[in-house]
Design an enzyme around this catalytic site. Sequence first.
Site, PDB file in Angstrom:
ATOM      1  N   ASP A  33       1.192   2.597   3.626  1.00  0.00           N
ATOM      2  CA  ASP A  33       0.326   3.754   3.372  1.00  0.00           C
ATOM      3  C   ASP A  33       1.148   5.041   3.430  1.00  0.00           C
ATOM      4  O   ASP A  33       0.653   6.097   3.822  1.00  0.00           O
ATOM      5  CB  ASP A  33      -0.835   3.818   4.367  1.00  0.00           C
TER       6      ASP A  33
ATOM      7  N   HIS B  65       1.648   5.304  -1.720  1.00  0.00           N
ATOM      8  CA  HIS B  65       1.310   6.496  -2.504  1.00  0.00           C
ATOM      9  C   HIS B  65       2.608   7.124  -3.017  1.00  0.00           C
ATOM     10  O   HIS B  65       3.501   7.444  -2.233  1.00  0.00           O
ATOM     11  CB  HIS B  65       0.571   7.518  -1.642  1.00  0.00           C
TER      12      HIS B  65
ATOM     13  N   HIS C 249       0.861  -1.187   0.000  1.00  0.00           N
ATOM     14  CA  HIS C 249       0.000   0.000   0.000  1.00  0.00           C
ATOM     15  C   HIS C 249       0.896   1.236   0.000  1.00  0.00           C
ATOM     16  O   HIS C 249       1.407   1.645   1.037  1.00  0.00           O
ATOM     17  CB  HIS C 249      -0.905   0.028   1.237  1.00  0.00           C
TER      18      HIS C 249
ATOM     19  N   HIS D 284     -10.636   0.868   1.494  1.00  0.00           N
ATOM     20  CA  HIS D 284     -10.494   1.878   2.544  1.00  0.00           C
ATOM     21  C   HIS D 284     -11.747   1.744   3.405  1.00  0.00           C
ATOM     22  O   HIS D 284     -12.832   2.182   3.008  1.00  0.00           O
ATOM     23  CB  HIS D 284     -10.382   3.283   1.963  1.00  0.00           C
TER      24      HIS D 284
ATOM     25  N   HIS E  31      -4.882  -0.733   5.803  1.00  0.00           N
ATOM     26  CA  HIS E  31      -4.488   0.058   6.980  1.00  0.00           C
ATOM     27  C   HIS E  31      -5.475  -0.050   8.146  1.00  0.00           C
ATOM     28  O   HIS E  31      -6.074   0.924   8.571  1.00  0.00           O
ATOM     29  CB  HIS E  31      -4.264   1.531   6.600  1.00  0.00           C
TER      30      HIS E  31
ATOM     31  N   LYS F 201      -9.138  -0.501  -6.176  1.00  0.00           N
ATOM     32  CA  LYS F 201      -9.229   0.160  -4.869  1.00  0.00           C
ATOM     33  C   LYS F 201     -10.609   0.793  -4.678  1.00  0.00           C
ATOM     34  O   LYS F 201     -11.066   1.571  -5.514  1.00  0.00           O
ATOM     35  CB  LYS F 201      -8.141   1.239  -4.756  1.00  0.00           C
TER      36      LYS F 201
END
Length: 408
Positions: free
Chosen positions: A307, A73, A71, A195, A233, A157
């Site tokens: 994350d 970004h 995960h 999420h 997460h 996602k």
Amino acid sequence: MQVAVTTTAAVLAQPQPHPHSHSHSNLSVSFLRPSSTCRFRVRAFSQPSLRAIAMAASTQQLTITRPDDWHLHLREGGVLQAVLPHSAKHFGRAIIMPNLKPPVTTTARAVEYREEILRALPPGSIFEPLMTLYLTDNTSPEEIKLARKSGVVYAVKLYPAGATTNSQDGVTDIFGKCLPVLEEMVRQDMPLLVHGEVTDPHVDTFDREKVFIDRILAPLVQKLPQLKIVMEHITTMDAVNFVESCEEGHVAATVTPQHLLLNRNALFQGGLQPHNYCLPVLKRETHRQAIVSAVTSGSRRYFLGTDSAPHDKRNKECSCGCAGIYSAPVALSLYAKVFEEAGALDKLEAFTSFNGPDFYGLPRNTSKIVMRKSAWKVPATYTHSSGEIVPMYTGNTLEWLPSDQLEE
């Protein structure tokens, strides 16, 4: 699991080798210890075994299979250029989040974004970006077929609309608008990454994960039991209990360093701490302990997902700061800290390097890295093309240092 452990302590402090290991004159010992599957309601921390205590006391380095980040970004442009080397240095692969502006909603755009990432890699890097699609109310089953056929898209996602950064284009009604897509994902063996928070304004911020499980996730698993789901997460004992209640191999969870190390007090100690603000937000200490207990138990249901979410310092330290913690440069050091403190260093490799690829049906990495017990200070900031990014644990000293150099 195989972990090569080099010790420099007295002989009395050394753990006894496994019957199938080989001892060397320099006190390098290899342990072969299988991961166990843990099924439980939330329990108190167990006391580390004498062997684990001895291992923690004497270990100076661990040689483990190269980890993956499930995960991550990376953003775009100058920020991508600045942060990518931190992940590419020690991770073999990463699941790349699609919440750009505009979001990555098509396979064609995912292929383009992948090329942008590959062009930004340091020379000689072996890092592989695993792409994802951003699920919307308008995503079609045909797009899922294209994604699978592309060979570069590995998951889809789910962002509930308005749940986090750049999620305004997310799903508004998963059962009313997305079921044909989810059914095609089952046929294509394409995981759904979730999420897990509701966005109902009447639900307390700290209860959003629990309510999401009750309203959305549990009914979804019941309706489509063959859909592979990663609850991203996780932050609560409710999430731990839910993951443990599901069939292994169909529902799993990623866990961040911040949700293993910080509770919600970290948002307010010494004043408001914007660099500890993320979504899902940090929770009570009891929830943190439940997650640590689950992750360090050896269960195959949990794997590394940082994350890591870079934001410019100015966008964090302002009247309406962004959610996200930048952990890529420190993540492996922090995970090692968690497992060492739990007396579970022998289970670190499965969490960082085995459980993720096993769930996704991908081969484990073959290269190795070394985690050395060598104190280092986290920089105050990292620069990018138009500003600075503040990392997690900024200015603090960490005890574990990852390295690609197997020998020194």
